[in-house]
Design a protein around this motif. Structure first.
Motif, mmCIF file in Angstrom:
data_model
loop_
_atom_site.group_PDB
_atom_site.id
_atom_site.type_symbol
_atom_site.label_atom_id
_atom_site.label_comp_id
_atom_site.label_asym_id
_atom_site.label_seq_id
_atom_site.Cartn_x
_atom_site.Cartn_y
_atom_site.Cartn_z
ATOM 1 N N ILE A 90 0.824 -1.215 0.000
ATOM 2 C CA ILE A 90 0.000 0.000 0.000
ATOM 3 C C ILE A 90 0.857 1.263 0.000
ATOM 4 N N ILE A 91 1.919 1.294 0.831
ATOM 5 C CA ILE A 91 2.675 2.541 0.988
ATOM 6 C C ILE A 91 3.727 2.755 -0.104
ATOM 7 N N ASP A 92 4.115 1.687 -0.809
ATOM 8 C CA ASP A 92 5.128 1.826 -1.860
ATOM 9 C C ASP A 92 4.440 1.893 -3.228
ATOM 10 N N LYS A 93 4.460 3.062 -3.834
ATOM 11 C CA LYS A 93 3.783 3.254 -5.121
ATOM 12 C C LYS A 93 4.403 2.430 -6.245
ATOM 13 N N ASN A 94 5.670 2.050 -6.076
ATOM 14 C CA ASN A 94 6.317 1.203 -7.081
ATOM 15 C C ASN A 94 5.704 -0.200 -7.124
ATOM 16 N N HIS A 135 2.409 -0.717 -6.922
ATOM 17 C CA HIS A 135 1.011 -0.612 -7.356
ATOM 18 C C HIS A 135 0.863 -1.166 -8.773
ATOM 19 N N GLU A 136 1.216 -2.438 -8.910
ATOM 20 C CA GLU A 136 1.123 -3.168 -10.166
ATOM 21 C C GLU A 136 0.175 -4.338 -9.976
ATOM 22 N N LYS A 153 -5.016 -1.043 -14.128
ATOM 23 C CA LYS A 153 -5.347 -1.003 -12.702
ATOM 24 C C LYS A 153 -6.843 -1.152 -12.482
ATOM 25 N N ARG A 156 12.016 -4.047 0.002
ATOM 26 C CA ARG A 156 11.284 -2.981 0.696
ATOM 27 C C ARG A 156 11.142 -3.294 2.182
#
Length: 310
Positions: free
Chosen positions: A49-53, A55-56, A137, A300
């Motif tokens: 959730i917190i790492d936009k990288n 969001h796949e 998405k 991460r």
């Protein structure tokens, strides 16, 4: 009118009858297991959730997978921990139906998510040029929602049909409520015909999910054999899915076979282990497998741990 209303208000769970001498040991082991399940699943969810990288599509599905583990285990562990400390193991009629709904909508949702994961990997490896246009998405969110809503509704139909039966026995020889076991408590077996038909249709639907997943990975293996790049992709992203699938299938198949054909001569402890296997091993192992195997998540999490220890 009364024929369609259960006269039983409480069920007695007899699965813990042979564990009186080890109850406190089991309580602390179960509490530890539940704590680890919560910790590893929440860690993966928060990381994604917190790492936009992350969001796949693949990671969004993994996040959904871990959320489903929290949903399913919440339907079992708090009640089980309470029963371990209680002299009487009972559950209300409505609570029993809710627990049955949660347990098996959780299991079916896991299989649905694994199916979408298999489709995602098929597109990523076999149709890379079409991947981003097909697995947008918006589409992955729709597929993830359907993976939750469809099993919930399918199991809801099964549980609703069960709620219409008049039951004559309040004893369930398990640690938790199971829809199939409740149906067997019906006063008039002839009235359970529709329940049986819907139950077998449900089984066929999710067996088809299993065949689809197996076919997808067989096709992927065939495609990846002659390509070093595709083999690397397969080992990095598909091996965790295959491992999760095998863990899930072994746990579920053992439980279903035990429910349908299991011998009453089996020790109660072994029956209990078979019954709760799918609530212990997949929720515990899946986030660990993905956390160690998927490089982005592993880096991460390790980076966060290193930052906290400084």
């Amino acid at each position: 009118m009364m024929d369609n209303v259960s006269q039983i208000k409480m069920f007695f769970l007899s699965g813990l009858n042979e564990t009186n001498n080890h109850r406190f040991t089991l309580f602390f082991l179960t509490l530890l297991c539940y704590y680890v399940i919560l910790t590893v699943n929440i860690s993966v969810i928060v990381t994604i959730i917190i790492d936009k990288n992350l969001h796949e599509p693949m990671y969004i599905l993994l996040c959904t997978f871990c959320i489903n583990s929290l949903y399913g285990t919440a339907g079992f562990y708090p009640k089980f921990l309470w029963d371990l400390l209680s002299p009487v193991h009972v559950i209300s009629y409505s609570g029993c139906l809710v627990q049955a709904q949660v347990m098996y909508s959780f299991a079916c949702t896991d299989l649905s998510i694994l199916s979408v994961m298999a489709y995602d990997r098929y597109l990523a490896i076999c149709r890379p040029l079409q991947y981003h246009s097909v697995m947008s998405k918006q589409r992955i969110i729709v597929l993830a929602c359907l993976s939750w809503i469809t099993p919930f509704c399918v199991m809801g139909i099964n549980v609703f049909l069960t709620s219409r039966l008049k039951l004559c026995r309040p004893y369930i020889a398990r640690l938790f409520c199971v829809n199939w076991i409740i149906v067997k408590l019906a006063c008039f077996p002839a009235e359970t015909t529709l329940n049986g038909i819907v139950a077998y249709i449900t089984i066929v639907i999710y067996v088809c999910h299993g065949f689809f997943i197996v076919w997808s990975y067989m096709y992927l293996i065939k495609t990846c054999v002659n390509s070093i790049e595709n083999r690397a992709k397969f080992m990095q992203t598909c091996v965790p899915h295959l491992t999760s699938l095998l863990i899930f299938l072994v746990a579920i198949v053992f439980d279903v076979l035990n429910m349908r054909f299991g011998s009453k001569d089996l020790p109660q402890t072994l029956q209990n282990f078979i019954a709760i296997e799918f609530l212990v091993i997949p929720p515990l192992m899946n986030p660990l497998i993905y956390g160690f195997k998927l490089t982005k998540i592993r880096n991460r999490i390790l980076g966060f741990i290193t930052f906290k220890t400084k």
